[in-house]
Design a protein around this motif. Structure first.
Motif, PDB file in Angstrom:
ATOM      1  N   LEU A  42     -50.379   0.479 -19.851  1.00 45.65           N
ATOM      2  CA  LEU A  42     -51.460   0.114 -18.928  1.00 45.65           C
ATOM      3  C   LEU A  42     -51.044   0.023 -17.469  1.00 45.65           C
ATOM      4  N   ALA A  47     -48.039   0.351 -14.091  1.00 44.01           N
ATOM      5  CA  ALA A  47     -46.832   0.900 -13.487  1.00 44.01           C
ATOM      6  C   ALA A  47     -45.644  -0.025 -13.775  1.00 44.01           C
ATOM      7  N   TRP A  61     -45.991   5.674 -20.212  1.00 45.07           N
ATOM      8  CA  TRP A  61     -46.710   6.695 -20.991  1.00 45.07           C
ATOM      9  C   TRP A  61     -45.742   7.615 -21.704  1.00 45.07           C
ATOM     10  N   THR A  67     -54.820   6.313 -14.493  1.00 43.74           N
ATOM     11  CA  THR A  67     -53.748   6.038 -13.525  1.00 43.74           C
ATOM     12  C   THR A  67     -54.137   6.640 -12.172  1.00 43.74           C
ATOM     13  N   PRO A  68     -53.310   6.395 -11.134  1.00 44.29           N
ATOM     14  CA  PRO A  68     -53.600   7.032  -9.839  1.00 44.29           C
ATOM     15  C   PRO A  68     -53.565   8.557  -9.940  1.00 44.29           C
ATOM     16  N   GLU A  84     -59.400  10.453 -15.864  1.00 46.38           N
ATOM     17  CA  GLU A  84     -60.195  10.066 -14.693  1.00 46.38           C
ATOM     18  C   GLU A  84     -60.220  11.227 -13.700  1.00 46.38           C
ATOM     19  N   LYS A  85     -61.193  11.205 -12.830  1.00 46.02           N
ATOM     20  CA  LYS A  85     -61.277  12.196 -11.777  1.00 46.02           C
ATOM     21  C   LYS A  85     -60.353  11.771 -10.635  1.00 46.02           C
ATOM     22  N   PRO A  86     -59.799  12.650  -9.837  1.00 49.72           N
ATOM     23  CA  PRO A  86     -59.822  14.091 -10.056  1.00 49.72           C
ATOM     24  C   PRO A  86     -58.859  14.478 -11.174  1.00 49.72           C
ATOM     25  N   TYR A 127     -71.132   9.003 -13.793  1.00 47.62           N
ATOM     26  CA  TYR A 127     -72.523   8.790 -13.379  1.00 47.62           C
ATOM     27  C   TYR A 127     -73.463   9.799 -14.012  1.00 47.62           C
TER      28      TYR A 127
HETATM   29  N1  LIG Z   1     -65.054   7.699 -12.219  1.00 46.99           N
HETATM   30  C1  LIG Z   1     -65.182   6.796 -11.248  1.00 46.99           C
HETATM   31  O1  LIG Z   1     -66.280   6.442 -10.803  1.00 46.99           O
HETATM   32  C2  LIG Z   1     -63.950   6.161 -10.683  1.00 46.99           C
HETATM   33  C3  LIG Z   1     -64.043   4.944  -9.970  1.00 46.99           C
HETATM   34  C4  LIG Z   1     -62.857   4.365  -9.524  1.00 46.99           C
HETATM   35  C5  LIG Z   1     -61.640   4.985  -9.774  1.00 46.99           C
HETATM   36  N2  LIG Z   1     -61.589   6.170 -10.418  1.00 46.99           N
HETATM   37  C6  LIG Z   1     -60.324   6.856 -10.694  1.00 46.99           C
HETATM   38  O2  LIG Z   1     -59.566   6.087 -11.597  1.00 46.99           O
HETATM   39  C7  LIG Z   1     -58.186   6.199 -11.294  1.00 46.99           C
HETATM   40  C8  LIG Z   1     -57.626   4.808 -11.118  1.00 46.99           C
HETATM   41  O3  LIG Z   1     -58.252   4.228  -9.995  1.00 46.99           O
HETATM   42  P1  LIG Z   1     -58.311   2.656  -9.762  1.00 46.99           P
HETATM   43  O4  LIG Z   1     -59.177   2.484  -8.580  1.00 46.99           O
HETATM   44  O5  LIG Z   1     -58.613   1.958 -11.027  1.00 46.99           O
HETATM   45  O6  LIG Z   1     -56.804   2.398  -9.318  1.00 46.99           O
HETATM   46  P2  LIG Z   1     -56.020   1.033  -9.286  1.00 46.99           P
HETATM   47  O7  LIG Z   1     -54.922   1.215  -8.324  1.00 46.99           O
HETATM   48  O8  LIG Z   1     -56.968  -0.111  -9.124  1.00 46.99           O
HETATM   49  O9  LIG Z   1     -55.391   0.936 -10.747  1.00 46.99           O
HETATM   50  C9  LIG Z   1     -54.448   1.881 -11.236  1.00 46.99           C
HETATM   51  C10 LIG Z   1     -53.814   1.320 -12.495  1.00 46.99           C
HETATM   52  O10 LIG Z   1     -52.921   2.293 -13.040  1.00 46.99           O
HETATM   53  C11 LIG Z   1     -51.661   1.679 -13.282  1.00 46.99           C
HETATM   54  N3  LIG Z   1     -50.604   2.692 -13.187  1.00 46.99           N
HETATM   55  C12 LIG Z   1     -50.113   3.268 -12.088  1.00 46.99           C
HETATM   56  N4  LIG Z   1     -49.167   4.169 -12.404  1.00 46.99           N
HETATM   57  C13 LIG Z   1     -49.044   4.126 -13.758  1.00 46.99           C
HETATM   58  C14 LIG Z   1     -48.217   4.791 -14.667  1.00 46.99           C
HETATM   59  N5  LIG Z   1     -47.338   5.690 -14.276  1.00 46.99           N
HETATM   60  N6  LIG Z   1     -48.343   4.498 -15.972  1.00 46.99           N
HETATM   61  C15 LIG Z   1     -49.257   3.596 -16.377  1.00 46.99           C
HETATM   62  N7  LIG Z   1     -50.048   2.933 -15.542  1.00 46.99           N
HETATM   63  C16 LIG Z   1     -49.953   3.193 -14.247  1.00 46.99           C
HETATM   64  C17 LIG Z   1     -51.542   0.609 -12.253  1.00 46.99           C
HETATM   65  O11 LIG Z   1     -50.595  -0.382 -12.610  1.00 46.99           O
HETATM   66  C18 LIG Z   1     -52.972   0.088 -12.221  1.00 46.99           C
HETATM   67  O12 LIG Z   1     -53.163  -0.828 -13.265  1.00 46.99           O
HETATM   68  C19 LIG Z   1     -58.101   7.064 -10.052  1.00 46.99           C
HETATM   69  O13 LIG Z   1     -57.748   8.375 -10.444  1.00 46.99           O
HETATM   70  C20 LIG Z   1     -59.468   7.008  -9.468  1.00 46.99           C
HETATM   71  O14 LIG Z   1     -59.796   8.211  -8.782  1.00 46.99           O
HETATM   72  C21 LIG Z   1     -62.724   6.744 -10.891  1.00 46.99           C
END
Ligand SMILES: NC(=O)c1ccc[n+]([C@@H]2O[C@H](COP(=O)([O-])OP(=O)(O)OC[C@H]3O[C@@H](n4cnc5c(N)ncnc54)[C@H](O)[C@@H]3O)[C@@H](O)[C@H]2O)c1
Ligand SMILES: NC(=O)c1ccc[n+]([C@@H]2O[C@H](COP(=O)([O-])OP(=O)(O)OC[C@H]3O[C@@H](n4cnc5c(N)ncnc54)[C@H](O)[C@@H]3O)[C@@H](O)[C@H]2O)c1
Ligand SMILES: NC(=O)c1ccc[n+]([C@@H]2O[C@H](COP(=O)([O-])OP(=O)(O)OC[C@H]3O[C@@H](n4cnc5c(N)ncnc54)[C@H](O)[C@@H]3O)[C@@H](O)[C@H]2O)c1
Ligand SMILES: NC(=O)c1ccc[n+]([C@@H]2O[C@H](COP(=O)([O-])OP(=O)(O)OC[C@H]3O[C@@H](n4cnc5c(N)ncnc54)[C@H](O)[C@@H]3O)[C@@H](O)[C@H]2O)c1
Lengths: 379, 379, 379, 379
Positions: free
Chosen positions: D38, D40, D63, D84-85, D106-108, D136
């Motif tokens: 879950l 980093a 992972w 993840t990012p 997740e996107k992208p 959406y």
């Molecule tokens: N579909 C949507 O509407 C939508 C909305 C928000 C975010 N997103 C996407 O979701 C992704 C995450 O965004 P977020 O805003 O939740 O980011 P965030 O920074 O809030 O959370 C990222 C999470 O991933 C974890 N992480 C980072 N590197 C990791 C790794 N190597 N292994 C395991 N876990 C790791 C982090 O610890 C953190 O918990 C992005 O790609 C973002 O574009 C999509």
């Protein structure tokens, strides 16, 4: 954090409110469904339970059977939800409470004030939790309203304007449809139809947000479709014990309104306005100032609203999440009981058996008042 | 088409409603202001009249003077508008009617039912036109509502939900300000404050749109600010003679509401919803169908609405144009009288002395009902 | 205060914009219509003028005739409004300016940039007033936006989002209707259709509110119905000289949009949002704060907005009143000229020939840019 | 019906989107979370996994570790979500697909077009499911729009107006905050910031609803705050292969907008308008007719919308339920694969790797176009 165990009575396949309970109870991962008596038809109920992943031996055909088997298990459910038709609530809820279960009962808690009083008495004797599902009070911005009123942001509350109006019983041709008809039959529905069914949410919300208890009511009931014996439209004036006056309109013949639950609160120092159909915004007008739009998720909301919110600002969080807040509160309370600790004070906002009792009193008083030309009647 | 001549009493410099009358009467070029007694202060009134382009010899210091001089002129004004404070309406209006003038009187027509009855009697004896300025009934989409009800698009009307709520008298610190205070003083305001002043528009609109007359009322009046003797918030249930029930809320303490005049009408076959603050849209929901948005200016509106509309669709036409429709109706009626022809039937929608009388009856009955715990009282 | 005299060219019976001019010019009692050439058909024009109360000898059959007769009168009109079709604006307006009249010309000021330059040159030489009717800039809350930007309430402006989208030319079956067809014919409409006709209001408003002049544009024009030669939908990016970027969408095929003129302004310290269809509310969001609803008529609005407002808060004042503000400004300016005094600085907000010229430059540049794949093009 | 098993990478404690995935995947009871990496930070990730009820031996620190252990289990997860990012999506998703897992990313989908092409190639070779979370598109009324377009209710589509504007990166003082800064750093964010992050949802929705693929783009990118290297505001014109033109605005500096994702679709026979902040209503205007309000839950909606809807009409169902529809589709598809049957055709609406690839192509083309003054560029 291990899950709490959960049982469900009613809410079978095709029921209206059953799916929302399952979504909401599971939403935060607090509750795991382990036992059920889902349906008036035992076989349908068992089959659907197995579909839902319940172990076959705990997929019961009736609530009586379930009570019998579950009461003596060491792993008996932490919470029992009762989502059956109204007339059964009292019997089921009181039986489970007496047997030592904690219960979330759908509204109305009972059919009569006397029954509701007995349930309150049982909870006092046994120390059991009995909640009533006035689920709309779980919306974050409803809790924000309550917090703002409690913090004095509006000053003394003068007036509450509450509404719950829909148009789903407006079709005269549908009035004899059994799905609609029973609701206006005193034998099955009691002394009130649309107030007891819909308006009661607005009533609870007015009390919840103002933090005041109802004292007396003057009501006008109208039957506007066919020869219905119970009201399909009602207007109530309610005096609350903190000095606020509540005006409450409820209707089932308001064609075009969908789920018109709205609350406006007016105090000495400001006004609030919220509507359930756009639950993510709350309007606040300070006396002499400009109306502000509070968005759910905004920085600067109360602790109550923050706790009740899960997803980012600008999205519709929705009604299943609102109901989930009731389950969230209950989970905290039940876990605190297990752990012998005090619950989070913010978890104490769920509607209780006392609230259910107040509703029953209000229904009885309103029906009496309406029957005597609107005479002011004690609640 | 030569202009009609027009005189104005009240509506002096700085008055609230005066400018709207001048904009509205002149808007279609029907009326030309030729005489006036604009102000309680004779000199101010004359000076302002001259500013407005009235000939000095017809810029009077008082209405009595004006009556004296104008009654015998061959070119006396075709219409006299009375826009003075309420307590003077009866005396002025009855004097001018009796002297053979046609009159548009601001609401309320009088202070008592008896006075209003006498005015109606005068108009019957003399054949004079006496209109009352329930100007919001001039909005094109309000006339559309009336036309749709009359055409049976909603079937039999069951329920009308009317509101006029604002928050401009909510400030306790302002309550002793003379500009506010007199409104809650029975000596100056009569038996009702906010219902007689604001709610009465919603009342007229409910009758106007439904085409039904009020029969009886049950009212609750509340004084929510300081020690006011008259109500600043009221709830009325009104039974109309065509079987409709009207629920009407009016308030002066609803902080955040500006000019919350709204009307919802529910019949057997559909529902309508309109709000004065967005007067260009009307929502219509046919039973079992989808809500439609009717835009002012839409193709397919009624003849009533088309006649009342001047500018292209999608623009706010606004309240001065709504009031102008009352003047437009009156111009047609007055010209028809002069020409000895029948007026356009579409011009007969302006509110009359009879409407003014009904309002006075409703106010008296509501105050009585409120004073006796909400008893149903004949209107 | 005696009235100013006014003449009208175009705006005959049944014309679209003529009635609004008459309502607006007369609304405050500033202007009195004394001469006209209302119609392409001389007889219709004369007859309607007499209906409107103009003296027969000043009810002209053509603007040439009117120019001939009126130029030498000592009581010649204080203001001439030109509300004829676009292609005639240049000839009429330049002729009247040259003859020493003050003019309010409908938009667009001319058909080409060169013509607009010549008009600006004439006004500079003669000192005559030449205004252009971007009437929506008369809305009180649009002036409020300008005042807030000028006062720095938003900090440096970064971005302006402007729209004017309607759907009235979306019907392919109507496209050959002459009433629609000429608008998409370059011979009659010039180099641009929907941007020059509708979008140009949004363009003017963006410049007006920001107080910035346009520098360069990149445009995309699309013809989406049938084989139209001119665009019925356009998207423009415009760089303004104060550093703001404006994104402007305009369309005539947006079925469901009525008069979709909207403006959003985003600066370093806040954002504003306004829509012409609900002109009485303006949303203001300070950076990091809550969105506030500014109501026209609110205490605390700018002097510009207060001056432009006539009726109480909570009512729709409407578009005729907005246009009346242009006439109100002009009346003040013309009276100041007569009296040899400086006009009220607040009256200097009306759109001028220079604004008309800027529009013509923007249209030419946008059409060029669109014709070369969206290349950034100097305005 | 037994649950599918589910694993999650990213979405740790405090992450933005993680909670929504957990709510949505569990909402219908389709997926049971059994394994995860879950966070980093390996220890935080494991601890939170155990909190969520995952067995300790499947609560992985990375992972890579999870891939190693889970690939050979007989009970390996039915679906792996990657949250993840952005920069890690390609590596993780391709590794899991190659190892034979089905993935929701997740996107992208990736950082470059080349990477996205490789993922599409892998899915074609392996037959694995790879979905991308354009969540959406799961809203019932978005699916209704798509169904109406597909059914021809709007005729040929001419124009799509898409927006996704917020103001959360408007504060210049916050621009150097690392949480914001990386988004505008090409090294970490690639060639586009706000279009790739926010506008891309609007882009996907335009393609999804119209059923058309993008062909070429002309874009304008602007950096409006500080010295950002990537755009915080963008305007795109996109030509689609079915002849529709899409105009798309996206912004991160639009102070006052929260989650301004809106879609308007205009065809020969009608127009549609939807906004994510009020997702329960869809406006439909047939050519020449009145605008209708379609409510989610209405009788008469398409099979697509009905399938995507769980709770009664008039309630906000909300964004977690929209996302749940993606999981619902995937559950059906995965179960069908297991059972060797064809999936429900209505389940095939989830966004795929091909959609993810199209997005990457659109981002690259838009950045190229913007870099060359808006030149039309193939996608
Ligand atoms: N579909 C949507 O509407 C939508 C909305 C928000 C975010 N997103 C996407 O979701 C992704 C995450 O965004 P977020 O805003 O939740 O980011 P965030 O920074 O809030 O959370 C990222 C999470 O991933 C974890 N992480 C980072 N590197 C990791 C790794 N190597 N292994 C395991 N876990 C790791 C982090 O610890 C953190 O918990 C992005 O790609 C973002 O574009 C999509
Ligand atoms: N809180 C709310 O907003 C809300 C909304 C809707 C309904 N409700 C309440 O929920 C309750 C159920 O309403 P509904 O609309 O879902 O009804 P419904 O008729 O749709 O469903 C009732 C369900 O209970 C089952 N049932 C009936 N008798 C039973 C028995 N003896 N044992 C076990 N199961 C039995 C039925 O088979 C059915 O599945 C009512 O009390 C109603 O007032 C509350
Ligand atoms: N129809 C509506 O929507 C509406 C709205 C506002 C007011 N009104 C009504 O209009 C009337 C005036 O209200 P207002 O708010 O404009 O009051 P106001 O106090 O603002 O103005 C009253 C005007 O009447 C003048 N006046 C007083 N006594 C006079 C006399 N004896 N002779 C000549 N002039 C006299 C005053 O000098 C003043 O100019 C009231 O009856 C009120 O109920 C109607
Ligand atoms: N400011 C705005 O919001 C707005 C709105 C609508 C129209 N307009 C502008 O107003 C102008 C008129 O538009 P419209 O829609 O009212 O047009 P219209 O076709 O409805 O009316 C034009 C009028 O001008 C008359 N006319 C034509 N040629 C004439 C001539 N040589 N001499 C005298 N009269 C002549 C016609 O007989 C007719 O009465 C146009 O330039 C248009 O762009 C502006």
């Amino acid at each position: 954090m291990s899950k709490l165990t959960w049982a469900m009575i009613g809410g079978g396949k095709g029921s209206q409110i059953g799916p929302t309970h399952r979504i909401s109870a599971g939403l935060d991962g607090h509750f795991h469904l382990v036992a059920s008596a889902l349906d008036a038809d035992p076989e349908r109920g068992k089959a659907f339970a197995i579909d839902l992943g319940i172990a076959p031996e705990r997929a019961y055909g009736s609530w009586q059977e379930m009570l019998e088997e579950e009461r003596d298990r060491s792993d008996r459910p932490d919470l029992v939800t009762v989502a059956t038709p109204n007339a059964t609530h009292y019997e089921i809820t009181s039986a489970f409470l007496t047997a030592g279960f904690d219960v979330l009962c759908e509204k109305p808690l009972t059919m009569t004030t006397q029954e509701a009083e007995r349930i309150v008495a049982i909870t006092r004797e046994t120390g059991r939790v009995c909640a009533v599902n006035y689920g709309y009070s779980g919306y974050p911005l409803v809790r924000q309203m309550r917090a703002m009123v409690a913090a004095g942001d509006l000053g003394r509350i003068r007036l509450i304007k509450a509404e719950f109006a829909h148009g789903f019983h407006a079709d005269a041709e549908e009035a004899d449809n059994p799905r609609v008809r029973w609701r206006y039959d005193p034998a099955q529905a009691g002394v009130s139809a649309v107030f007891a069914d819909a308006g009661i949410h607005a009533f609870h919300m007015a009390c919840f947000v103002s933090g005041q208890a109802p004292r007396e009511v003057s009501a006008d009931f109208a039957s506007l479709v066919g020869d219905r014996q119970l009201e399909d439209d009602a207007m109530l004036n309610i005096r609350l014990d903190g000095g606020a006056l509540c005006r409450l309109w409820t209707s089932a013949v308001a064609i075009g309104r969908m789920h018109g639950l709205t609350l406006q609160v007016f105090g000495e120092k400001g006004g609030l306005s919220w509507q359930q159909q756009h639950p993510e915004q709350l309007l606040f007008t300070p006396l002499g100032g400009r109306t502000q739009i509070l968005e759910r998720g905004d920085a600067g909301l109360s602790a109550e609203a923050v706790r009740a919110s899960r997803i980012p600002i600008g999205h519709a969080e929705g009604m299943p999440v609102a109901f989930a807040n009731i389950y969230h509160d209950l989970a905290d309370v039940l876990r605190a009981k297990k752990a012998g600790r005090a619950p989070d004070p913010l978890a104490l906002h769920y509607p209780t058996a006392e609230d259910g009792l107040l509703s029953m009193r209000a229904i009885a008083a309103a029906a009496n008042s309406a029957g005597s030309g609107g005479r002011w009647t004690d609640i």
